[in-house]
Design an enzyme around this catalytic site. Sequence first.
Site, PDB file in Angstrom:
ATOM      1  N   SER A 106       0.831  -1.390   0.059  1.00  0.00           N
ATOM      2  CA  SER A 106       0.071   0.192  -0.018  1.00  0.00           C
ATOM      3  C   SER A 106       1.066   1.273   0.052  1.00  0.00           C
ATOM      4  O   SER A 106       1.704   1.581  -0.946  1.00  0.00           O
ATOM      5  CB  SER A 106      -1.046  -0.015   1.256  1.00  0.00           C
ATOM      6  OG  SER A 106      -1.719   0.808   1.016  1.00  0.00           O
ATOM      7  N   ASP A 250      -2.427   6.069  -4.138  1.00  0.00           N
ATOM      8  CA  ASP A 250      -1.263   5.397  -3.386  1.00  0.00           C
ATOM      9  C   ASP A 250      -1.016   4.229  -4.366  1.00  0.00           C
ATOM     10  O   ASP A 250      -1.515   4.112  -5.552  1.00  0.00           O
ATOM     11  CB  ASP A 250      -1.544   4.734  -2.028  1.00  0.00           C
ATOM     12  CG  ASP A 250      -2.649   4.069  -1.989  1.00  0.00           C
ATOM     13  OD1 ASP A 250      -3.372   3.741  -2.836  1.00  0.00           O
ATOM     14  OD2 ASP A 250      -2.762   3.005  -1.001  1.00  0.00           O
ATOM     15  N   ASP A 252      -1.455   1.114  -4.565  1.00  0.00           N
ATOM     16  CA  ASP A 252      -2.370  -0.089  -4.890  1.00  0.00           C
ATOM     17  C   ASP A 252      -3.701   0.547  -5.180  1.00  0.00           C
ATOM     18  O   ASP A 252      -4.752  -0.245  -5.333  1.00  0.00           O
ATOM     19  CB  ASP A 252      -2.405  -1.107  -3.858  1.00  0.00           C
ATOM     20  CG  ASP A 252      -2.932  -0.603  -2.335  1.00  0.00           C
ATOM     21  OD1 ASP A 252      -2.548   0.484  -2.006  1.00  0.00           O
ATOM     22  OD2 ASP A 252      -3.596  -1.410  -1.881  1.00  0.00           O
ATOM     23  N   ASP A 254      -6.183   2.318  -3.477  1.00  0.00           N
ATOM     24  CA  ASP A 254      -7.436   2.080  -2.551  1.00  0.00           C
ATOM     25  C   ASP A 254      -7.531   3.567  -1.938  1.00  0.00           C
ATOM     26  O   ASP A 254      -8.425   3.500  -1.045  1.00  0.00           O
ATOM     27  CB  ASP A 254      -7.282   0.910  -1.846  1.00  0.00           C
ATOM     28  CG  ASP A 254      -6.204   0.763  -0.905  1.00  0.00           C
ATOM     29  OD1 ASP A 254      -5.167   1.752  -0.947  1.00  0.00           O
ATOM     30  OD2 ASP A 254      -6.102  -0.080  -0.003  1.00  0.00           O
TER      31      ASP A 254
END
Length: 464
Positions: A106, A250, A252, A254
């Site tokens: 993340s 970010d 990833d 999310d």
Amino acid sequence: MTLIKSISGIRGTIGGPTGDTLNPLDIVKFTTAYATFIRRSGKGTSNKIIVGRDARISGEMVKNVVCGTLMGMGYDVVNIGLATTPTTELAVRMSGADGGIIITASHNPRQWNALKLLNNEGEFLTAADGAEVLAIAEREDFQYADIDSLGKYMEDHSFDQRHIDSVMDLALVDADVVRQARFTVCVDSINSVGGIILPKLLERLGVGFKFLNQEANGDFAHNPEPLEKNLQGIMNEMKSGHYDLGIVVDPDVDRLAFICEDGRMFGEEYTLVSVADYVLSQTPGNTVSNLSSTRALRDVTQKHGGVYTAAAVGEVNVTTKMKEVNAVIGGEGNGGVIYPESHYGRDALVGIALFLTALAKKGCKVSELRKQFPDYQIAKNRIDLTPETDVDAILVKVKEMFAQDPTAQVNDIDGVKIDFPDRWVHLRKSNTEPIIRVYSEAATMESADEIGKRLMQVVYDMQK
């Protein structure tokens, strides 16, 4: 120690000794434990597990170890390649898989990676299920497949398009009104998978765009956490006056942060607030965010006649609470939007599409939209942990400090949060980094910072 086992998955730095970092032997152990748990749970029937990853430099290595281990456990592996966390979550559900593993750390820096573990609904494992995975790993209670029962490997790169299609099909996403607004946006996708999928989404919405740090090579151009101190590049670009909106994700995808047309931060806390305001205006109901999120969501929810509820930090804690109270939208103040009409997971694509729809319908500038919401200031501080730090003792000390204060409401479901009529402060151990997070909010940054620093001094004094 940089191997963190929490409700957010198995996370660590790459390299180093076993048991202390995220290395091949530990990846095999935790992947095996996860596969063992999934099989024993009996909730899946496809014998198939989805694997997706962000663009981190270590991702290829980790993916190879994960896929080989799953095959050795007798599972068929569907590798969906470079994919966002919400795309992988949806892929589990869309394909009827027994579970999924997302390879991403993340917002952590480039030397980190992690295994995020999903159930057959494409949602993160609960705390109890995660604890069982860790217990299986600790016991090494494993049984690998024999030669005739090894899993198969396949690749499926269709899920980016299927994810975008699902966003465009949402009733509250109006592509026509967005297209008519003729927006131009600047996007910082921080050298990861956002640079692959977001251009396709923006094209479907009829939005003009320019990307910064688009190449998905995992060599992040700056600290990947979408906080103001890390975003000077796109903020300066926005000051050129060529764009209606700045979009930051970010690695990833999310988490989602916006930047106003004049180069000022919209405020990552207000990503969820603004999207929720639009959703609630169309479908009134309840909302949920975590304890470390702004009070503005509570205010907006009450304005629309709904009930706001706070959950412990951690996406699965928020989604669990959302289901309990039948929330129509929820998420986290770090820029995570969870919209159940799509799925129970933070999804920046959903957030972008809903925000652009709301902005187009209101016909105002982003800075003008921001002024429509209650204005709170939140200070986000952190304290690095040492091996000697006794976090439990620190939390007890903080609770004692405010126990006799009649103006303070103490909540200890996740660390300690002290709620005053005009401000709050929340101190807790991070699920994703070896740090203590100290978040505080008030009408002014000075007031928020003052109470946050007061608690930080307690920690420093106890570390001496």
